[in-house]
Scaffold this motif. Structure first.
Motif, PDB file in Angstrom:
ATOM      1  N   TYR A 174      20.285 -12.011 -15.369  1.00  0.00           N
ATOM      2  CA  TYR A 174      20.433 -12.558 -16.718  1.00  0.00           C
ATOM      3  C   TYR A 174      21.796 -13.233 -16.894  1.00  0.00           C
ATOM      4  N   PRO A 175      21.929 -14.071 -17.923  1.00  0.00           N
ATOM      5  CA  PRO A 175      23.178 -14.832 -18.101  1.00  0.00           C
ATOM      6  C   PRO A 175      24.429 -13.965 -18.170  1.00  0.00           C
ATOM      7  N   ASP A 176      24.323 -12.724 -18.671  1.00  0.00           N
ATOM      8  CA  ASP A 176      25.507 -11.863 -18.774  1.00  0.00           C
ATOM      9  C   ASP A 176      25.797 -11.112 -17.479  1.00  0.00           C
ATOM     10  N   GLY A 177      25.034 -11.399 -16.412  1.00  0.00           N
ATOM     11  CA  GLY A 177      25.299 -10.776 -15.115  1.00  0.00           C
ATOM     12  C   GLY A 177      24.445  -9.566 -14.799  1.00  0.00           C
ATOM     13  N   LEU A 178      23.659  -9.097 -15.748  1.00  0.00           N
ATOM     14  CA  LEU A 178      22.810  -7.924 -15.505  1.00  0.00           C
ATOM     15  C   LEU A 178      21.715  -8.269 -14.504  1.00  0.00           C
ATOM     16  N   GLU A 179      21.574  -7.423 -13.473  1.00  0.00           N
ATOM     17  CA  GLU A 179      20.490  -7.554 -12.507  1.00  0.00           C
ATOM     18  C   GLU A 179      19.401  -6.532 -12.846  1.00  0.00           C
ATOM     19  N   PHE A 180      18.197  -7.016 -13.015  1.00  0.00           N
ATOM     20  CA  PHE A 180      17.057  -6.154 -13.356  1.00  0.00           C
ATOM     21  C   PHE A 180      16.030  -6.281 -12.236  1.00  0.00           C
ATOM     22  N   THR A 181      15.735  -5.152 -11.583  1.00  0.00           N
ATOM     23  CA  THR A 181      14.778  -5.142 -10.477  1.00  0.00           C
ATOM     24  C   THR A 181      13.648  -4.181 -10.805  1.00  0.00           C
ATOM     25  N   GLU A 182      12.420  -4.647 -10.602  1.00  0.00           N
ATOM     26  CA  GLU A 182      11.252  -3.833 -10.924  1.00  0.00           C
ATOM     27  C   GLU A 182      10.249  -3.928  -9.774  1.00  0.00           C
ATOM     28  N   ASP A 183       9.701  -2.779  -9.388  1.00  0.00           N
ATOM     29  CA  ASP A 183       8.723  -2.751  -8.306  1.00  0.00           C
ATOM     30  C   ASP A 183       7.643  -1.735  -8.664  1.00  0.00           C
ATOM     31  N   ALA A 184       6.383  -2.111  -8.458  1.00  0.00           N
ATOM     32  CA  ALA A 184       5.278  -1.222  -8.811  1.00  0.00           C
ATOM     33  C   ALA A 184       4.158  -1.385  -7.806  1.00  0.00           C
ATOM     34  N   LEU A 185       3.417  -0.302  -7.592  1.00  0.00           N
ATOM     35  CA  LEU A 185       2.232  -0.329  -6.742  1.00  0.00           C
ATOM     36  C   LEU A 185       1.223   0.663  -7.303  1.00  0.00           C
ATOM     37  N   GLU A 186       0.009   0.178  -7.538  1.00  0.00           N
ATOM     38  CA  GLU A 186      -1.081   1.035  -8.017  1.00  0.00           C
ATOM     39  C   GLU A 186      -2.077   1.231  -6.881  1.00  0.00           C
ATOM     40  N   THR A 187      -2.566   2.452  -6.711  1.00  0.00           N
ATOM     41  CA  THR A 187      -3.544   2.736  -5.661  1.00  0.00           C
ATOM     42  C   THR A 187      -4.732   3.492  -6.252  1.00  0.00           C
ATOM     43  N   TYR A 188      -5.921   3.130  -5.768  1.00  0.00           N
ATOM     44  CA  TYR A 188      -7.156   3.774  -6.210  1.00  0.00           C
ATOM     45  C   TYR A 188      -7.965   4.122  -4.957  1.00  0.00           C
ATOM     46  N   THR A 189      -8.254   5.394  -4.762  1.00  0.00           N
ATOM     47  CA  THR A 189      -8.995   5.815  -3.581  1.00  0.00           C
ATOM     48  C   THR A 189     -10.231   6.606  -3.985  1.00  0.00           C
ATOM     49  N   ILE A 190     -11.258   6.537  -3.141  1.00  0.00           N
ATOM     50  CA  ILE A 190     -12.487   7.294  -3.383  1.00  0.00           C
ATOM     51  C   ILE A 190     -13.262   7.381  -2.069  1.00  0.00           C
ATOM     52  N   ARG A 191     -13.962   8.494  -1.855  1.00  0.00           N
ATOM     53  CA  ARG A 191     -14.837   8.626  -0.707  1.00  0.00           C
ATOM     54  C   ARG A 191     -16.246   8.214  -1.103  1.00  0.00           C
ATOM     55  N   GLU A 192     -16.949   7.625  -0.159  1.00  0.00           N
ATOM     56  CA  GLU A 192     -18.253   7.043  -0.454  1.00  0.00           C
ATOM     57  C   GLU A 192     -19.265   8.063  -0.974  1.00  0.00           C
ATOM     58  N   ASP A 193     -19.156   9.324  -0.538  1.00  0.00           N
ATOM     59  CA  ASP A 193     -20.172  10.323  -0.862  1.00  0.00           C
ATOM     60  C   ASP A 193     -19.725  11.354  -1.880  1.00  0.00           C
ATOM     61  N   ASP A 194     -18.586  11.117  -2.554  1.00  0.00           N
ATOM     62  CA  ASP A 194     -18.062  12.154  -3.440  1.00  0.00           C
ATOM     63  C   ASP A 194     -17.343  11.558  -4.644  1.00  0.00           C
ATOM     64  N   PRO A 195     -18.015  11.487  -5.811  1.00  0.00           N
ATOM     65  CA  PRO A 195     -17.347  10.962  -7.014  1.00  0.00           C
ATOM     66  C   PRO A 195     -16.121  11.785  -7.422  1.00  0.00           C
ATOM     67  N   LEU A 196     -16.095  13.081  -7.057  1.00  0.00           N
ATOM     68  CA  LEU A 196     -14.967  13.927  -7.437  1.00  0.00           C
ATOM     69  C   LEU A 196     -13.724  13.661  -6.590  1.00  0.00           C
ATOM     70  N   SER A 197     -13.849  12.798  -5.584  1.00  0.00           N
ATOM     71  CA  SER A 197     -12.687  12.457  -4.757  1.00  0.00           C
ATOM     72  C   SER A 197     -11.865  11.318  -5.361  1.00  0.00           C
ATOM     73  N   ALA A 198     -12.306  10.768  -6.475  1.00  0.00           N
ATOM     74  CA  ALA A 198     -11.597   9.645  -7.090  1.00  0.00           C
ATOM     75  C   ALA A 198     -10.151  10.025  -7.407  1.00  0.00           C
ATOM     76  N   ARG A 199      -9.263   9.106  -7.111  1.00  0.00           N
ATOM     77  CA  ARG A 199      -7.834   9.359  -7.310  1.00  0.00           C
ATOM     78  C   ARG A 199      -7.151   8.039  -7.676  1.00  0.00           C
ATOM     79  N   ALA A 200      -6.353   8.059  -8.739  1.00  0.00           N
ATOM     80  CA  ALA A 200      -5.617   6.873  -9.167  1.00  0.00           C
ATOM     81  C   ALA A 200      -4.137   7.212  -9.221  1.00  0.00           C
ATOM     82  N   GLY A 201      -3.313   6.361  -8.615  1.00  0.00           N
ATOM     83  CA  GLY A 201      -1.881   6.615  -8.586  1.00  0.00           C
ATOM     84  C   GLY A 201      -1.074   5.386  -8.946  1.00  0.00           C
ATOM     85  N   SER A 202       0.136   5.611  -9.448  1.00  0.00           N
ATOM     86  CA  SER A 202       1.031   4.521  -9.829  1.00  0.00           C
ATOM     87  C   SER A 202       2.456   4.908  -9.461  1.00  0.00           C
TER      88      SER A 202
END
Length: 261
Positions: A174-202
């Protein structure tokens, strides 16, 4: 848009998802809009009405509002499914899905008749006004840029993982010299035979830095949602750094009953 679907289901709980697509002559498909219905809430969200196994019923629900013109030569496709992970959390015990009767089903599209153009009625829209943008610069990325979406399949486990980079990443100065860094990753996993294996992460990291003052702070968070047959389980962690020193850390977990299916 509104869909009416004639369904037969052999389990008490389930869900139905409808996607309206624009299919071009070359076969490419564009998602126009979509909608979903929890079938145990088909008689209203204020009540839980399990489906009678083996019964056939007609359900009606709206898709999200949208404005779209289908070009000449394109086809209109209505795709119907009993799951739509990770947009909708899967339901345990609904693995068999449902049977759709096309003869008792319909799609209703709102149609704009054209009518009078706003300018013909003397309505004028002036060019939009906006303020002068901040003089924010973005230095070259220090790491290789991730793909916005990546699907990974583990054949041995029968597991699928979707990795999403929401594109908040990078550094802005920014003009006043402030450095702002942001990083994000979302993951969604599931096994084909098990709806209860669903998992969402951030995973999320935000860093504020002023090099000229030797000031450097960083916040890291990790959130995850899993489930079992009775509950959703939400776990969270937040860690705050002043330079390399950890000045705050907290973890907590909450169980949310799946009472309403």
């Amino acid at each position: 848009p509104e869909v009416t679907l004639r369904l037969r289901m052999d389990v008490p709980y389930g869900q139905v998802v409808a996607r309206l697509c624009d299919v071009a002559p070359d076969g490419s498909s564009t998602l126009v809009t979509r909608g979903a219905l929890n079938l145990s809430a088909r008689r209203g969200r204020d009540r839980n009405a399990p489906w009678t196994p083996g019964a056939t019923e007609t359900v009606t629900f709206r898709l999200n509002g949208i404005g779209h013109a289908f070009p000449a030569g394109h086809r209109i496709r209505l795709a119907v499914s009993s799951a739509y992970w990770p947009w909708i959390w899967p339901q345990a015990g609904s693995d068999d899905g449902f049977v759709l009767e096309p003869a008792g089903s319909a799609l209703v599209l709102p149609v704009r008749d054209g009518g009078e153009h706003p300018e013909d009625a003397g309505i004028r829209f002036e060019p939009p006004e906006q303020s002068e943008p901040l003089r924010v610069t973005a230095p070259p990325a220090a790491r290789e840029e991730r793909p916005e979406r990546r699907v990974v399949r583990d054949v041995a486990k029968g597991e699928w993982r979707l990795e999403v980079d929401p594109r908040y990443g990078g550094t802005r100065v920014y003009p006043d010299g402030l450095e702002f860094t942001e990083d994000a990753l979302e993951t969604y996993t599931i096994r084909e035979d098990d709806p209860l294996s669903a998992r969402a992460g951030s995973d999320w990291t935000v860093r504020l830095r002023r090099p000229e003052r030797a000031w450097d702070v960083r916040i890291e968070t990790r959130s995850e949602i899993t489930c079992d047959a009775e509950d959703f389980v939400a776990s969270n962690e937040v860690v705050c750094h002043d330079g390399e020193e950890v000045v705050f850390r907290r973890t907590w977990e909450k169980r949310i009953p799946r009472v309403a299916r």
